[in-house]
Design a protein around this motif. Structure first.
Motif, PDB file in Angstrom:
ATOM      1  N   GLN A 130      41.267  51.855  39.696  1.00  0.00           N
ATOM      2  CA  GLN A 130      41.851  52.921  39.929  1.00  0.00           C
ATOM      3  C   GLN A 130      41.505  53.904  40.724  1.00  0.00           C
ATOM      4  OE1 GLN A 130      45.226  53.176  38.461  1.00  0.00           O
ATOM      5  NE2 GLN A 130      45.563  54.851  39.727  1.00  0.00           N
ATOM      6  N   LYS A 189      45.028  43.654  42.066  1.00  0.00           N
ATOM      7  CA  LYS A 189      45.917  43.410  40.616  1.00  0.00           C
ATOM      8  C   LYS A 189      46.199  42.194  40.464  1.00  0.00           C
ATOM      9  CE  LYS A 189      48.369  47.911  40.667  1.00  0.00           C
ATOM     10  NZ  LYS A 189      47.835  48.454  42.298  1.00  0.00           N
ATOM     11  N   MET A 237      45.070  40.140  37.198  1.00  0.00           N
ATOM     12  CA  MET A 237      45.990  39.643  36.241  1.00  0.00           C
ATOM     13  C   MET A 237      45.660  38.001  35.897  1.00  0.00           C
ATOM     14  SD  MET A 237      48.587  40.863  34.764  1.00  0.00           S
ATOM     15  CE  MET A 237      49.304  39.588  33.330  1.00  0.00           C
ATOM     16  N   SER A 293      50.202  43.322  29.329  1.00  0.00           N
ATOM     17  CA  SER A 293      49.871  42.955  30.923  1.00  0.00           C
ATOM     18  C   SER A 293      50.855  42.698  31.921  1.00  0.00           C
ATOM     19  CB  SER A 293      48.483  41.852  30.870  1.00  0.00           C
ATOM     20  OG  SER A 293      47.800  42.401  29.798  1.00  0.00           O
ATOM     21  N   SER A 342      53.112  45.451  32.495  1.00  0.00           N
ATOM     22  CA  SER A 342      52.742  46.522  33.515  1.00  0.00           C
ATOM     23  C   SER A 342      52.458  45.952  34.829  1.00  0.00           C
ATOM     24  CB  SER A 342      51.123  46.728  33.068  1.00  0.00           C
ATOM     25  OG  SER A 342      51.267  47.037  31.673  1.00  0.00           O
ATOM     26  N   TYR A 343      52.139  44.704  34.929  1.00  0.00           N
ATOM     27  CA  TYR A 343      51.984  44.033  36.204  1.00  0.00           C
ATOM     28  C   TYR A 343      53.342  44.211  36.839  1.00  0.00           C
ATOM     29  CZ  TYR A 343      50.996  40.550  39.901  1.00  0.00           C
ATOM     30  OH  TYR A 343      50.497  40.295  41.093  1.00  0.00           O
ATOM     31  N   GLU A 386      53.816  48.774  38.276  1.00  0.00           N
ATOM     32  CA  GLU A 386      52.824  48.451  38.960  1.00  0.00           C
ATOM     33  C   GLU A 386      51.681  49.541  39.430  1.00  0.00           C
ATOM     34  OE1 GLU A 386      52.415  46.233  43.195  1.00  0.00           O
ATOM     35  OE2 GLU A 386      54.319  46.367  42.213  1.00  0.00           O
ATOM     36  N   TYR A 410      50.820  52.165  37.631  1.00  0.00           N
ATOM     37  CA  TYR A 410      49.874  52.555  36.523  1.00  0.00           C
ATOM     38  C   TYR A 410      49.109  51.088  35.824  1.00  0.00           C
ATOM     39  CZ  TYR A 410      53.061  56.291  37.146  1.00  0.00           C
ATOM     40  OH  TYR A 410      54.018  57.501  37.342  1.00  0.00           O
ATOM     41  N   PHE A 411      49.421  50.007  36.615  1.00  0.00           N
ATOM     42  CA  PHE A 411      48.734  48.733  36.161  1.00  0.00           C
ATOM     43  C   PHE A 411      47.180  49.066  35.574  1.00  0.00           C
ATOM     44  CE2 PHE A 411      46.320  44.768  36.845  1.00  0.00           C
ATOM     45  CZ  PHE A 411      46.982  44.203  35.724  1.00  0.00           C
ATOM     46  N   TYR A 412      46.346  49.485  36.424  1.00  0.00           N
ATOM     47  CA  TYR A 412      44.931  49.696  36.154  1.00  0.00           C
ATOM     48  C   TYR A 412      44.719  50.637  34.807  1.00  0.00           C
ATOM     49  CZ  TYR A 412      43.756  47.187  40.495  1.00  0.00           C
ATOM     50  OH  TYR A 412      43.709  46.405  41.446  1.00  0.00           O
ATOM     51  N   MET A 422      45.910  49.013  31.787  1.00  0.00           N
ATOM     52  CA  MET A 422      44.781  47.922  31.275  1.00  0.00           C
ATOM     53  C   MET A 422      43.549  49.030  30.686  1.00  0.00           C
ATOM     54  SD  MET A 422      45.879  45.140  31.614  1.00  0.00           S
ATOM     55  CE  MET A 422      47.435  45.972  30.727  1.00  0.00           C
TER      56      MET A 422
END
Lengths: 97, 189
Positions: free
Chosen positions: B50, B119, B123, B155, B158-159, B163, B165-167, B170
């Motif tokens: 991130q 990402k 994933m 996961s 979020s993916y 998108e 805030y994905f990291y 996780m």
């Protein structure tokens, strides 16, 4: 109705059986591990294990691990059955209070 | 043999205490350490992804994965030897081969699909890890299947939907969740 089992009801043997039936049916516990878990002496544990083995409630398996002798202990099918009957009998006494 | 209700109550309490002590002793022998270890690795790795430049974040991940692999081996070797299974050799080897095979599938899938960004790369790894986790749960402890499914669902959501805030998700929910589960197993199981 389930009955109390005199052999199992003795405090240390009750705790030994409680520990052994917690393991999966195909698992066995090493002597010193069980001794530390129960916080008893070698001699005390050995004497109670002999009683349980004579009754056919546990099996003692001797093996060499890294060239050192080890004793592994597990509850037999009969031991598990008798223990659950003993617990059921204790619960019945409580319910009838 | 006759005993009083008070004696019966004491005997049942002793049984309960011993069973709980045994379960804790087995769980605290090491299994929970894997969860905490990989939870910390996920958290640090995804925070790196991130906030750090892409290239540095990649090196951080490589370093963390190597460290995680080495520490996992150490934990595995030192895992509780007081309890053994009568069928450990075959099942242990099969589980080992399963993870090895899954690792090669993961590498092969990444090599073939060649993800274009971090990402997608992450994933892919998450998909393989969660599939492995769920498979282990089905074989060894069904309760952990739900945790694996929850992580997989989170996961994917979020993916695709969160998108940006994905990291972070996780790191804190995925990594933090694993740490929390590890501590829960250690103290409460």
């Amino acid at each position: 109705m389930a009955e109390l089992n005199e052999t199992i009801h003795q405090t240390v043997r009750l705790r030994i059986m409680a520990a052994l039936v917690t393991l999966a049916p195909n698992e066995e516990v090493e002597f010193t591990y069980l001794r530390d878990l129960l916080e008893v002496t070698d001699g005390n544990l050995g004497a109670h294990l002999r009683k349980l083995e004579e009754a056919g409630y546990i099996n003692l398996n001797k093996a060499f691990v890294e060239r050192k002798p080890r004793t592994y202990i597990c509850a037999t099918t009969d031991g598990r059955k008798v223990f659950s009957e003993h617990v059921a009998a204790l619960e019945a006494i409580l319910k009838s209070k | 043999m006759d005993i009083s209700p008070t004696e019966a109550e004491e005997a049942l309490a002793a049984i309960q205490t011993m069973m709980q002590k045994t379960r804790r002793s087995i769980s605290s022998s090491g299994a929970y350490k894997f969860l905490i270890l990989w939870g910390v690795i996920w958290m640090l790795g995804f925070l790196g992804s991130q906030f750090l430049p892409k290239e540095i974040a990649s090196y951080v991940w490589i370093g963390l994965d190597i460290l995680g692999g080495i520490l996992s081996m150490v934990i595995g070797v030192r895992l509780n030897r007081g309890v053994r299974s009568s069928a450990p050799t075959t099942s242990g080897k099969r589980i080992g081969f399963f993870w090895l095979l899954l690792f090669f599938y993961c590498v092969a899938a990444i090599g073939i699909a060649w993800p274009v960004d971090g990402k997608q790369f992450a994933m892919f790894i998450i998909l393989f890890v969660t599939v492995g986790w769920i498979a282990m749960g089905l074989l060894l402890s069904f309760a952990s299947v739900w945790w694996g499914l929850a992580l997989l669902g989170l996961s994917l959501v979020s993916y695709f939907l969160l998108e940006d805030y994905f990291y972070l998700i996780m790191a804190f929910v995925g990594g933090g969740g694993m740490i929390a589960l590890g501590i829960y197993v250690r103290n409460r199981w």
